[in-house]
Scaffold this motif. Structure first.
Motif, mmCIF file in Angstrom:
data_model
loop_
_atom_site.group_PDB
_atom_site.id
_atom_site.type_symbol
_atom_site.label_atom_id
_atom_site.label_comp_id
_atom_site.label_asym_id
_atom_site.label_seq_id
_atom_site.Cartn_x
_atom_site.Cartn_y
_atom_site.Cartn_z
ATOM 1 N N CYS A 36 -8.518 -9.641 0.007
ATOM 2 C CA CYS A 36 -7.335 -9.080 0.647
ATOM 3 C C CYS A 36 -7.759 -7.946 1.570
ATOM 4 N N ASP A 37 -8.431 -6.941 1.010
ATOM 5 C CA ASP A 37 -8.959 -5.834 1.799
ATOM 6 C C ASP A 37 -10.263 -5.396 1.144
ATOM 7 N N LEU A 38 -11.274 -5.088 1.948
ATOM 8 C CA LEU A 38 -12.605 -4.839 1.409
ATOM 9 C C LEU A 38 -13.188 -3.551 1.987
ATOM 10 N N ASN A 39 -13.844 -2.776 1.115
ATOM 11 C CA ASN A 39 -14.657 -1.633 1.540
ATOM 12 C C ASN A 39 -13.874 -0.601 2.353
ATOM 13 N N ARG A 40 -12.669 -0.326 1.909
ATOM 14 C CA ARG A 40 -11.822 0.673 2.571
ATOM 15 C C ARG A 40 -12.245 2.065 2.104
ATOM 16 N N LYS A 41 -12.448 2.992 3.034
ATOM 17 C CA LYS A 41 -12.925 4.329 2.671
ATOM 18 C C LYS A 41 -11.761 5.194 2.181
ATOM 19 N N ILE A 42 -11.252 4.776 1.041
ATOM 20 C CA ILE A 42 -10.172 5.473 0.338
ATOM 21 C C ILE A 42 -10.558 5.518 -1.133
ATOM 22 N N ILE A 43 -10.287 6.625 -1.791
ATOM 23 C CA ILE A 43 -10.582 6.737 -3.224
ATOM 24 C C ILE A 43 -9.317 6.324 -3.981
ATOM 25 N N ALA A 44 -9.099 5.029 -4.101
ATOM 26 C CA ALA A 44 -7.829 4.513 -4.613
ATOM 27 C C ALA A 44 -7.785 4.502 -6.142
ATOM 28 N N GLN A 45 -6.616 4.830 -6.659
ATOM 29 C CA GLN A 45 -6.337 4.722 -8.091
ATOM 30 C C GLN A 45 -5.393 3.563 -8.399
ATOM 31 N N GLN A 46 -4.568 3.191 -7.452
ATOM 32 C CA GLN A 46 -3.640 2.065 -7.593
ATOM 33 C C GLN A 46 -3.410 1.466 -6.212
ATOM 34 N N PHE A 47 -2.720 0.318 -6.173
ATOM 35 C CA PHE A 47 -2.411 -0.332 -4.904
ATOM 36 C C PHE A 47 -1.130 -1.133 -5.069
ATOM 37 N N GLU A 48 -0.572 -1.581 -3.953
ATOM 38 C CA GLU A 48 0.617 -2.431 -3.970
ATOM 39 C C GLU A 48 0.749 -3.109 -2.615
ATOM 40 N N LEU A 49 1.536 -4.179 -2.552
ATOM 41 C CA LEU A 49 1.802 -4.932 -1.328
ATOM 42 C C LEU A 49 3.302 -4.994 -1.090
ATOM 43 N N ASP A 50 3.716 -4.878 0.179
ATOM 44 C CA ASP A 50 5.130 -5.071 0.470
ATOM 45 C C ASP A 50 5.376 -6.522 0.879
ATOM 46 N N ARG A 51 6.619 -6.857 1.177
ATOM 47 C CA ARG A 51 6.965 -8.262 1.425
ATOM 48 C C ARG A 51 6.321 -8.802 2.698
ATOM 49 N N LYS A 52 5.905 -7.926 3.603
ATOM 50 C CA LYS A 52 5.269 -8.363 4.842
ATOM 51 C C LYS A 52 3.765 -8.565 4.681
ATOM 52 N N GLY A 53 3.217 -8.155 3.536
ATOM 53 C CA GLY A 53 1.778 -8.261 3.347
ATOM 54 C C GLY A 53 1.026 -7.011 3.726
ATOM 55 N N ASN A 54 1.729 -5.905 4.028
ATOM 56 C CA ASN A 54 1.065 -4.628 4.231
ATOM 57 C C ASN A 54 0.592 -4.102 2.878
ATOM 58 N N LEU A 55 -0.552 -3.438 2.881
ATOM 59 C CA LEU A 55 -1.189 -2.973 1.655
ATOM 60 C C LEU A 55 -1.055 -1.462 1.536
ATOM 61 N N TYR A 56 -0.761 -0.985 0.317
ATOM 62 C CA TYR A 56 -0.616 0.448 0.047
ATOM 63 C C TYR A 56 -1.640 0.866 -1.006
ATOM 64 N N TYR A 57 -2.333 1.956 -0.739
ATOM 65 C CA TYR A 57 -3.260 2.542 -1.699
ATOM 66 C C TYR A 57 -2.736 3.921 -2.113
ATOM 67 N N ALA A 58 -2.898 4.257 -3.390
ATOM 68 C CA ALA A 58 -2.606 5.611 -3.882
ATOM 69 C C ALA A 58 -3.928 6.303 -4.172
ATOM 70 N N GLN A 59 -4.162 7.434 -3.505
ATOM 71 C CA GLN A 59 -5.407 8.185 -3.653
ATOM 72 C C GLN A 59 -5.126 9.581 -4.195
ATOM 73 N N ILE A 60 -5.898 10.023 -5.203
ATOM 74 C CA ILE A 60 -5.888 11.424 -5.607
ATOM 75 C C ILE A 60 -6.760 12.176 -4.611
ATOM 76 N N ASP A 61 -6.183 13.121 -3.892
ATOM 77 C CA ASP A 61 -6.848 13.696 -2.731
ATOM 78 C C ASP A 61 -7.927 14.711 -3.097
ATOM 79 N N PRO A 62 -9.170 14.441 -2.684
ATOM 80 C CA PRO A 62 -10.210 15.445 -2.857
ATOM 81 C C PRO A 62 -10.092 16.511 -1.746
ATOM 82 N N PRO A 63 -10.650 17.722 -1.935
ATOM 83 C CA PRO A 63 -11.443 18.143 -3.104
ATOM 84 C C PRO A 63 -10.622 18.857 -4.182
ATOM 85 N N ASP A 64 -9.328 19.097 -3.908
ATOM 86 C CA ASP A 64 -8.551 19.918 -4.846
ATOM 87 C C ASP A 64 -7.712 19.113 -5.826
ATOM 88 N N TYR A 65 -7.424 17.852 -5.520
ATOM 89 C CA TYR A 65 -6.822 16.903 -6.460
ATOM 90 C C TYR A 65 -5.413 17.269 -6.925
#
Length: 363
Positions: A36-65
């Motif tokens: 689906c999606d490969l080697n994305r430079k995001i530190i993802a903890q979860q993901f989801e797809l909408d009805r159009k096939g767009n992809l969503y990643y949830a990232q805990i933001d460094p460096p302060d989190y």
């Protein structure tokens, strides 16, 4: 003409994620059809797809989190190569959303809405857990929304609360622990509960003012509130306490069962029709998937996913290498008849990346 339209539409959707090409099962090699999606430079903890096939990643933001950012990757920008891909500019930030082990996208006429835990507390330096509510917010690129500004859903629970959504079947699921576990006779090895409501009923509940049961600890160390403080929070929520659940089950905890379910780190869940999918795995422990029915019985036995163990595909597709040897599961979703797994991985040459892979949906 109508048949041609639907044929072209189906082709676009298949091309959006996982492609229409042949894909392997959990025990097979990684094929182009799995990607689906490969080697994305995001530190993802979860993901989801909408009805159009767009992809969503949830990232805990460094460096302060202290914050969780939601990235949207448009379906025409999904990466299916061994080369790393950057994040896009479509990013929404939610301070104090904790460490998500669940996220969902609701498709509405007004656009996609994100469901994710919120009102997390600082439990140690730069680490936020113990989400007390689940919030619902329209995905708004470039925006930052504090917890006080959002729509929230709540019922009595302890520990973190996480969310999954099956809009097609009008289902809204939460994972948490019950405060009355002992009184209810819930065994320790089934302590984590998955409670499922009708989405339409949850949305229809009126807002009610409550005081969150646990103090909210926030701030300091780069967070939006410069000084750390502890607050007793009174907010309006959709209180689901009075709703009758469709089902509630206990998933296995601690690995103390013949199948070894949850003997590694729990990484997420999803609800799809009459199934609950439960994923687990650490960077070097492998990834495992289990399916439950709404009575809590095992409907799909704990199964290992081959790509999370060291294999030639790591080099072929750039996921990891022998020195780093780390591919960790981060979430599970069912979308358009396929089961998707998220992975956070590391390479010794150029660091971290996140990926989402598609697999045949088990019957």
């Amino acid at each position: 003409m109508r048949k041609l339209f639907f044929f072209l539409l189906a082709g676009l959707l298949l091309g959006a994620c996982g492609s229409g090409k042949k894909l392997s099962g959990f025990d097979g090699p990684l094929r182009e059809g799995n990607i689906c999606d490969l080697n994305r430079k995001i530190i993802a903890q979860q993901f989801e797809l909408d009805r159009k096939g767009n992809l969503y990643y949830a990232q805990i933001d460094p460096p302060d989190y202290w914050g969780v950012s939601i990235f949207r990757i448009r379906r025409d920008s999904l990466n299916r190569t061994a080369q790393t891909a950057t994040a896009t500019g479509e990013r929404m930030t939610l301070p104090y959303a904790g460490h998500p082990t669940g996220m969902a996208v609701e498709n509405t006429p007004d656009g996609p809405f994100i469901w994710i835990g919120n009102f997390a507390s600082k439990v140690r330096s730069k680490s936020y857990w113990r989400t007390q509510t689940v919030c619902r917010v329209r995905f708004t690129p470039g925006a930052t929304f504090r917890p006080e500004d959002l729509e929230h859903f709540w019922f009595p629970h302890v520990g973190d609360i996480n969310v999954a959504l099956d809009q097609e079947h009008d289902l809204l699921a939460f994972s948490c622990y019950r405060p009355d576990r002992q009184e209810a006779g819930i065994p320790e090895d089934r302590a984590r509960r998955i409670r499922i409501y009708r989405l339409s009923e949850a949305l229809a509940t009126p807002l009610e003012s409550i005081t969150l049961p646990d103090p909210w600890i926030r701030g300091g160390e780069g967070a939006p509130d410069a000084v750390q403080d502890t607050l007793q929070v009174q907010i309006k929520v959709h209180n689901l306490k009075g709703l009758t659940p469709v089902a509630e089950i206990g998933t296995h905890t601690g690995g103390n069962n013949p199948e070894g379910i949850n003997s590694t780190a729990w990484q997420g869940f999803d609800v799809d029709g009459d199934r609950i999918w439960f994923s687990e795995g650490g960077g070097r422990t492998g990834t495992f998937l289990t399916g439950y029915d709404f009575d809590g019985n095992i409907a799909f036995p704990r199964t290992e996913v081959a790509i999370a163990r060291e294999c030639p595909d790591w080099d072929t597709w750039g996921l990891s290498d022998h020195e780093a040897a780390s591919v960790e599961n981060e979430g599970v979703r069912v979308w358009k008849g396929r089961l998707y797994l998220g992975f956070f991985s590391w390479r010794s040459d150029d660091g971290w990346r996140s990926s989402v892979l598609a697999y045949p949906l088990p019957e």
